[in-house]
Design an enzyme around this catalytic site. Sequence first.
Site, PDB file in Angstrom:
ATOM      1  N   ASP A  37     -10.728  -1.031   0.504  1.00 38.04           N
ATOM      2  CA  ASP A  37      -9.706  -0.161   1.075  1.00 38.04           C
ATOM      3  C   ASP A  37      -9.848   1.244   0.513  1.00 38.04           C
ATOM      4  O   ASP A  37     -10.437   1.459  -0.547  1.00 38.04           O
ATOM      5  CB  ASP A  37      -8.312  -0.697   0.763  1.00 38.04           C
ATOM      6  CG  ASP A  37      -7.885  -1.808   1.708  1.00 38.04           C
ATOM      7  OD1 ASP A  37      -8.537  -1.977   2.749  1.00 38.04           O
ATOM      8  OD2 ASP A  37      -6.896  -2.498   1.389  1.00 38.04           O
ATOM      9  N   LYS A  59      -7.572   2.862   5.417  1.00 40.66           N
ATOM     10  CA  LYS A  59      -6.581   3.296   6.398  1.00 40.66           C
ATOM     11  C   LYS A  59      -5.593   4.211   5.695  1.00 40.66           C
ATOM     12  O   LYS A  59      -5.312   4.058   4.514  1.00 40.66           O
ATOM     13  CB  LYS A  59      -5.829   2.099   6.988  1.00 40.66           C
ATOM     14  CG  LYS A  59      -6.715   1.110   7.738  1.00 40.66           C
ATOM     15  CD  LYS A  59      -5.898   0.020   8.387  1.00 40.66           C
ATOM     16  CE  LYS A  59      -5.251  -0.895   7.370  1.00 40.66           C
ATOM     17  NZ  LYS A  59      -6.213  -1.662   6.576  1.00 40.66           N
ATOM     18  N   MET A 173       4.087   2.876  -0.329  1.00 47.44           N
ATOM     19  CA  MET A 173       3.641   3.747   0.765  1.00 47.44           C
ATOM     20  C   MET A 173       4.808   4.596   1.273  1.00 47.44           C
ATOM     21  O   MET A 173       5.018   4.740   2.479  1.00 47.44           O
ATOM     22  CB  MET A 173       3.033   2.921   1.900  1.00 47.44           C
ATOM     23  CG  MET A 173       1.834   2.088   1.481  1.00 47.44           C
ATOM     24  SD  MET A 173       1.291   0.888   2.715  1.00 47.44           S
ATOM     25  CE  MET A 173       2.571  -0.379   2.524  1.00 47.44           C
TER      26      MET A 173
END
Length: 261
Positions: A37, A59, A173
Amino acid sequence: MTQQGKVHLIGAGPGDPELLTCKALRLLREADVVVQDRLVSPEIMALVPVATRRISVGKEAGHHCVPQERINEILVTLARQGLRVARLKGGDPLIFGRGSEEAEELAAAGIAYDYVPGITAAQGAACATGVALTHRGLATGVRYVTGHRAKDAELDLDWDSLVSPDTTLVVYMGAANMARIAVELMARGLPGTTRAMAVASATTPRQRVVTGRLDSIAGRAEGLSAPVLFVVGAVVSLYREGACGLPVSDWLERHGLAADA
């Protein structure tokens, strides 16, 4: 006939290589290919042997360079080629890491897999800042939620359930929606004076910490680069700047664990 490979769904921890588990390190060194990631720290990636194939599937909010469906396909394809696959995720693969989603796809395709736990970002940030998430007298519990929905969907959290002066709220996040989250919490009764903290790149040499009140933290935290953890609650009062040291940049050399030449 090529023998089928296996996928290891590995938690890389919050970023400091010393927080990686021994099992995770072993599997990274044994892997034929590492699928990582975006938020896996460069210090962790430096542990991967130079000759090992690497596939970045990172991402970020508003820019999904590799859709989740395609990541699933990549993992299945690699395993069917007989490869040992290290699927490397920041933090823990089962805490906002989509590890279980990938496991479902692997199971449906008849691919062998296992999980390797990692220290999740909340734990790493707590220890790196000295902010105990459940300090006696300040918090009787802790709640983890996500501040970002899949495919940038509307953030539809159960806001009423998140408002508790005795519970520490940790938002993963949370950078992009920090202002929205603060507004929603205050609209449901959480005082604007509630202590809040934003931690970027916790446990790494790039760590940055911003503290303040709930009603002003979003503005103070502008400019922080992902990954950012957002903490709300009385326990933030425990933070003391400089109280907890950051990892040194020469860790790999000191421990003789530099990537293989």
